[in-house]
Write a protein that holds these residues in place. Structure first.
Motif, PDB file in Angstrom:
ATOM      1  N   PRO A  72      -6.620  10.461  -0.506  1.00 29.46           N
ATOM      2  CA  PRO A  72      -7.289   9.247  -1.221  1.00 29.46           C
ATOM      3  C   PRO A  72      -6.658   7.864  -0.584  1.00 29.46           C
ATOM      4  O   PRO A  72      -5.567   7.944  -0.207  1.00 29.46           O
ATOM      5  CB  PRO A  72      -6.776   9.526  -2.549  1.00 29.46           C
ATOM      6  CG  PRO A  72      -5.780  10.593  -2.610  1.00 29.46           C
ATOM      7  CD  PRO A  72      -5.885  11.407  -1.373  1.00 29.46           C
ATOM      8  N   LEU A  73      -7.691   6.966  -0.458  1.00 28.04           N
ATOM      9  CA  LEU A  73      -7.372   5.825   0.157  1.00 28.04           C
ATOM     10  C   LEU A  73      -7.750   4.564  -0.771  1.00 28.04           C
ATOM     11  O   LEU A  73      -8.988   4.525  -1.424  1.00 28.04           O
ATOM     12  CB  LEU A  73      -8.159   5.869   1.655  1.00 28.04           C
ATOM     13  CG  LEU A  73      -8.101   4.488   2.447  1.00 28.04           C
ATOM     14  CD1 LEU A  73      -8.531   5.073   3.680  1.00 28.04           C
ATOM     15  CD2 LEU A  73      -9.412   3.581   1.921  1.00 28.04           C
ATOM     16  N   ASP A  74      -6.944   3.405  -0.874  1.00 28.95           N
ATOM     17  CA  ASP A  74      -7.536   2.331  -1.517  1.00 28.95           C
ATOM     18  C   ASP A  74      -7.359   1.147  -0.584  1.00 28.95           C
ATOM     19  O   ASP A  74      -6.697   1.063   0.302  1.00 28.95           O
ATOM     20  CB  ASP A  74      -6.094   1.730  -2.656  1.00 28.95           C
ATOM     21  CG  ASP A  74      -6.236   2.591  -4.004  1.00 28.95           C
ATOM     22  OD1 ASP A  74      -7.052   3.515  -3.853  1.00 28.95           O
ATOM     23  OD2 ASP A  74      -5.311   2.293  -4.727  1.00 28.95           O
ATOM     24  N   LEU A  75      -8.506   0.283  -0.864  1.00 32.23           N
ATOM     25  CA  LEU A  75      -8.383  -0.891  -0.031  1.00 32.23           C
ATOM     26  C   LEU A  75      -8.255  -2.317  -0.902  1.00 32.23           C
ATOM     27  O   LEU A  75      -9.310  -2.301  -1.863  1.00 32.23           O
ATOM     28  CB  LEU A  75      -9.805  -0.945   0.839  1.00 32.23           C
ATOM     29  CG  LEU A  75     -10.223  -2.125   1.569  1.00 32.23           C
ATOM     30  CD1 LEU A  75      -9.090  -2.657   2.790  1.00 32.23           C
ATOM     31  CD2 LEU A  75     -11.388  -2.117   2.249  1.00 32.23           C
ATOM     32  N   THR A  76      -7.462  -3.147  -0.672  1.00 30.59           N
ATOM     33  CA  THR A  76      -7.273  -4.278  -1.515  1.00 30.59           C
ATOM     34  C   THR A  76      -7.342  -5.534  -0.474  1.00 30.59           C
ATOM     35  O   THR A  76      -6.932  -5.639   0.744  1.00 30.59           O
ATOM     36  CB  THR A  76      -6.047  -4.146  -1.900  1.00 30.59           C
ATOM     37  OG1 THR A  76      -5.704  -3.067  -2.939  1.00 30.59           O
ATOM     38  CG2 THR A  76      -5.873  -5.523  -2.989  1.00 30.59           C
ATOM     39  N   SER A 125      -3.999   1.373   1.743  1.00 27.03           N
ATOM     40  CA  SER A 125      -2.791   2.479   1.369  1.00 27.03           C
ATOM     41  C   SER A 125      -3.571   4.019   1.119  1.00 27.03           C
ATOM     42  O   SER A 125      -4.806   4.188   0.549  1.00 27.03           O
ATOM     43  CB  SER A 125      -2.026   1.876   0.040  1.00 27.03           C
ATOM     44  OG  SER A 125      -3.104   2.211  -1.090  1.00 27.03           O
ATOM     45  N   GLU A 132      -2.771   8.054   0.565  1.00 28.38           N
ATOM     46  CA  GLU A 132      -1.643   9.126  -0.015  1.00 28.38           C
ATOM     47  C   GLU A 132      -1.349  10.194   1.117  1.00 28.38           C
ATOM     48  O   GLU A 132      -2.301  11.042   1.097  1.00 28.38           O
ATOM     49  CB  GLU A 132      -2.219   9.476  -1.209  1.00 28.38           C
ATOM     50  CG  GLU A 132      -2.093   8.328  -2.406  1.00 28.38           C
ATOM     51  CD  GLU A 132      -2.283   9.011  -3.598  1.00 28.38           C
ATOM     52  OE1 GLU A 132      -2.674  10.188  -4.017  1.00 28.38           O
ATOM     53  OE2 GLU A 132      -1.965   8.158  -4.676  1.00 28.38           O
TER      54      GLU A 132
END
Lengths: 141, 136
Positions: free
Chosen positions: A38-42, A51, A53
């Protein structure tokens, strides 16, 4: 009667592995990976932050590349599963090779990209290029 | 539109397709765990990237092992805008039934690189015993 149906292969015209642009290698994403971390983009005013995991990996098992607006994170998680003795009751953790690609929608300063790995989370900071930063325009009367 | 954008779109589409089919996604089972038992112990390995040791609680009651805690959300600056979110945050709890008694005094837990490893030694009485067959 024999049918001549050929499955469309998006990579059919790409160079051999290891040659040319890294994005044109036959992609791990489509072939060997069974794991999509899983990936977050801010977005912040001065940078993008990605980020991912990657629990249980070491920093040297992770490869991060940025080229022509696309950030690619790839690597492989090796675990003790096959070698360990005993009886397995649950096997839910993902293993093996992974590859994630994210398009960054604004120009970034490629020289200043930094990556850190902590508590199983890879954090990549991509500072925006000067022309991509938001700036306020003074209205004069 | 050029060759690079096409490739990027394909890579992203491939990601989307796999997510749609639930690959790499533990779904309702969070956190994902591996559980392995040997003659002497049970080993539970849970993935909790981004959590800290203080956020984790492990409880053993009878034959039930409960893992609970909270994974704090991202500490974001005031000017931060989430563009894309896949990571999971917040409270979690899972309970596992063990099919033997464990020695509660000797349970050991270790958390590093986002991976929690809990070792639960079996009670002496729960370990397999080999019985010699004698004959005459």
């Amino acid at each position: 009667m024999k049918h001549h149906l050929t499955r469309w292969d998006p990579f059919a015209l790409t160079p051999r592995p290891g040659t040319g642009h890294p994005l044109f290698r036959p992609s791990d994403t489509l072939q060997t990976s069974t794991w999509v971390p899983p990936l977050d983009l801010t977005e912040r005013s001065d940078a993008f932050e990605v980020s991912v995991e990657l629990p249980g990996l070491a920093a040297d098992q992770i490869e991060v590349n940025y080229e022509r607006g696309t950030l690619v994170v790839r690597g492989e998680k090796r675990t003790d599963s096959a070698a360990s003795d005993g009886t397995w009751y649950r096997l839910e953790r993902s293993r093996g090779a992974f590859s994630r690609a994210v398009r960054i929608a604004a120009p970034v300063n490629a020289e200043q990209i930094s990556a850190s790995f902590r508590d199983g989370v890879l954090t990549i900071t991509l500072p925006k290029a000067a022309e991509a930063k938001r700036h306020q325009v003074q209205v004069t009367s | 539109m050029n060759a690079y954008t096409t490739m990027q779109q394909m890579l992203e589409m491939a990601d989307d397709v796999r997510r749609a089919f639930g690959e790499g996604d533990p779904g309702g089972l969070y956190p994902p765990v591996d559980i392995r038992a040997t003659e002497a112990e049970v080993v539970l390995v849970a993935e909790l990237p981004g959590a800290s040791r203080d956020d984790l609680v492990i409880e053993v009651e009878g034959r039930h092992l409960t893992l609970r805690g909270e994974k704090p959300g991202p500490a974001e600056a005031a000017d931060a805008t989430p563009v894309h979110r896949e990571r999971r945050y917040g409270k979690f709890e899972r309970t596992f039934e063990l099919n033997f008694e464990v020695n509660r005094e000797a349970i050991a837990a270790d958390f590093r690189d986002g991976v929690l490893t809990v070792r639960l030694p079996k009670m002496e009485a729960a370990r397999p015993r080999r019985i010699e067959v004698t004959g005459g």
